[in-house]
Design a protein around this motif. Structure first.
Motif, short mmCIF file in Angstrom:
data_model
loop_
_atom_site.label_atom_id
_atom_site.label_comp_id
_atom_site.label_asym_id
_atom_site.label_seq_id
_atom_site.Cartn_x
_atom_site.Cartn_y
_atom_site.Cartn_z
N THR A 38 4.60 -14.33 -13.53
CA THR A 38 4.26 -14.98 -15.00
C THR A 38 2.19 -15.46 -14.66
O THR A 38 2.01 -14.87 -15.39
N ALA A 39 2.50 -16.06 -14.12
CA ALA A 39 1.17 -17.12 -14.31
C ALA A 39 -0.21 -15.29 -13.56
O ALA A 39 -0.90 -15.74 -13.95
N VAL A 40 0.57 -14.34 -12.73
CA VAL A 40 -0.22 -13.23 -11.98
C VAL A 40 -0.46 -12.52 -13.08
O VAL A 40 -1.55 -12.17 -13.82
N SER A 41 0.30 -12.52 -14.72
CA SER A 41 0.20 -12.43 -15.55
C SER A 41 -0.43 -12.40 -16.21
O SER A 41 -2.10 -12.00 -16.90
N GLY A 42 -0.40 -13.29 -16.91
CA GLY A 42 -1.61 -14.18 -17.43
C GLY A 42 -3.23 -14.96 -16.94
O GLY A 42 -3.94 -14.36 -17.50
N GLY A 57 1.25 -11.47 -1.02
CA GLY A 57 1.45 -11.79 -2.26
C GLY A 57 0.45 -12.70 -2.39
O GLY A 57 -0.05 -13.29 -3.41
N VAL A 58 1.22 -14.39 -1.82
CA VAL A 58 0.58 -16.13 -2.73
C VAL A 58 -0.45 -15.53 -2.10
O VAL A 58 -1.82 -16.33 -2.99
N VAL A 59 -1.08 -15.12 -0.98
CA VAL A 59 -2.68 -15.03 -0.24
C VAL A 59 -3.52 -14.04 -1.16
O VAL A 59 -4.67 -14.41 -1.39
N SER A 60 -2.00 -13.53 -1.82
CA SER A 60 -3.61 -12.42 -3.12
C SER A 60 -4.04 -12.71 -4.27
O SER A 60 -5.27 -13.59 -4.69
N PHE A 61 -3.05 -13.87 -4.06
CA PHE A 61 -2.64 -13.95 -5.81
C PHE A 61 -4.06 -15.54 -5.66
O PHE A 61 -5.11 -15.77 -5.98
N LEU A 62 -3.81 -15.79 -4.55
CA LEU A 62 -5.42 -16.81 -4.20
C LEU A 62 -6.68 -16.67 -4.01
O LEU A 62 -7.83 -16.65 -4.60
N LEU A 63 -6.68 -15.46 -3.67
CA LEU A 63 -7.81 -14.64 -3.31
C LEU A 63 -9.05 -14.56 -4.97
O LEU A 63 -9.97 -14.19 -5.04
N ALA A 64 -7.84 -14.47 -5.07
CA ALA A 64 -7.94 -13.79 -6.70
C ALA A 64 -8.98 -14.51 -7.96
O ALA A 64 -9.44 -15.06 -8.05
N ILE A 107 4.80 -9.62 -5.48
CA ILE A 107 6.09 -10.27 -5.65
C ILE A 107 7.40 -9.50 -6.45
O ILE A 107 8.48 -9.60 -5.95
N GLY A 108 6.91 -8.30 -6.81
CA GLY A 108 7.78 -7.18 -7.82
C GLY A 108 8.73 -6.41 -6.24
O GLY A 108 9.70 -6.83 -6.29
N LEU A 109 8.21 -6.04 -5.68
CA LEU A 109 8.94 -6.06 -3.62
C LEU A 109 9.20 -6.79 -3.22
O LEU A 109 11.14 -6.65 -3.09
N THR A 110 8.76 -8.56 -3.48
CA THR A 110 9.58 -9.47 -2.85
C THR A 110 10.93 -9.38 -3.49
O THR A 110 12.36 -9.82 -2.32
N ILE A 111 10.92 -9.45 -4.75
CA ILE A 111 12.29 -9.61 -5.62
C ILE A 111 13.47 -8.38 -5.74
O ILE A 111 14.77 -9.12 -5.41
N ILE A 112 13.22 -7.18 -5.33
CA ILE A 112 13.39 -6.71 -4.73
C ILE A 112 14.33 -6.50 -3.43
O ILE A 112 15.75 -6.48 -3.29
N LEU A 113 13.67 -6.55 -2.81
CA LEU A 113 13.95 -7.36 -1.70
C LEU A 113 14.95 -8.36 -0.87
O LEU A 113 16.16 -8.28 -0.25
N ILE A 114 14.72 -9.35 -2.19
CA ILE A 114 15.92 -10.57 -1.50
C ILE A 114 17.31 -10.46 -2.33
O ILE A 114 18.15 -10.40 -2.20
N PHE A 115 16.78 -9.44 -3.52
CA PHE A 115 18.29 -9.36 -4.59
C PHE A 115 18.77 -8.03 -3.12
O PHE A 115 20.69 -8.22 -2.95
N LEU A 116 18.04 -7.61 -2.66
CA LEU A 116 18.87 -6.02 -2.01
C LEU A 116 19.57 -6.85 -0.37
O LEU A 116 20.39 -6.88 -0.37
N GLY A 117 19.01 -8.21 -0.56
CA GLY A 117 19.56 -8.76 1.10
C GLY A 117 20.62 -9.34 0.42
O GLY A 117 21.90 -9.42 1.63
N GLU A 118 20.90 -9.90 -0.30
CA GLU A 118 22.06 -10.95 -0.96
C GLU A 118 23.28 -9.43 -1.69
O GLU A 118 23.75 -9.88 -1.37
N LEU A 164 -6.75 -8.01 -6.46
CA LEU A 164 -5.67 -9.05 -6.00
C LEU A 164 -5.04 -9.42 -7.00
O LEU A 164 -3.79 -9.25 -6.30
N LEU A 165 -4.91 -9.60 -7.71
CA LEU A 165 -4.06 -9.54 -8.66
C LEU A 165 -3.00 -8.86 -9.15
O LEU A 165 -1.00 -9.15 -8.97
#
Length: 148
Positions: A25-29, A120-127, A92-103, A84-85
């Motif tokens: 959501t933050a990335v979108s904004g 992903g967070v580092v990319s956001f901070l650089l952006a 972050i989308g990949l993270t969501i998929i990996l977390i869900f698959l992991g569980e 970067l965004l």
């Protein structure tokens, strides 16, 4: 890689996967804000190019080229922020998929999910740093025009 049948582990996977969605959501904004700034930079560059074409004196042309160089630099910073965004959103989308698959599928993705989230967070901070730099350059340009 069998799917678990208990709803508790699937529910837990969904809960874990939803947390990074807030970063999306933050990335979108931020992407919307930076894209709007880029559009304004392009509009201003077109106007300055018109001024340079219509100018009759060398001083006006010289100032126009100086402003165009600043606008080009600001445009590059905005493009870097958007890239970067976008990278952040993909990770972050990949993270969501990996977390869900992991569980949900009991697939070992812990390290991959952590790495994709952190990058992903580092990319956001650089952006954010690109965005800050672009606004500083814009303000400096504004101050420069106020002196003339």
């Amino acid at each position: 890689m069998a799917l678990p049948t208990d709803t508790e582990s699937i529910t837990h996977g969904i809960q874990l996967a939803i947390a990074p969605v807030f970063l999306l959501t933050a990335v979108s904004g931020m992407t919307g804000v930076v894209a709007t700034r880029l559009a304004r930079i392009i509009d201003r560059a077109r106007r300055v190019e018109d001024i340079a074409r219509e100018a009759r004196d060398d001083e006006t042309v010289k100032r126009a080229y100086a402003e165009l160089a600043e606008l080009r630099f600001r445009g590059r910073l905005s493009n870097a922020a958007i890239a970067l965004l976008t990278t952040c959103a993909i990770l972050i989308g990949l993270t969501i998929i990996l977390i869900f698959l992991g569980e949900a599928v009991e697939f070992r993705t812990n390290v991959s999910a952590v790495v994709s989230f952190l990058i992903g967070v580092v990319s956001f901070l650089l952006a954010l740093l690109c965005f800050l730099w672009e606004t500083i350059v814009a303000t400096r340009l504004l101050n420069f025009h106020m002196l003339r």
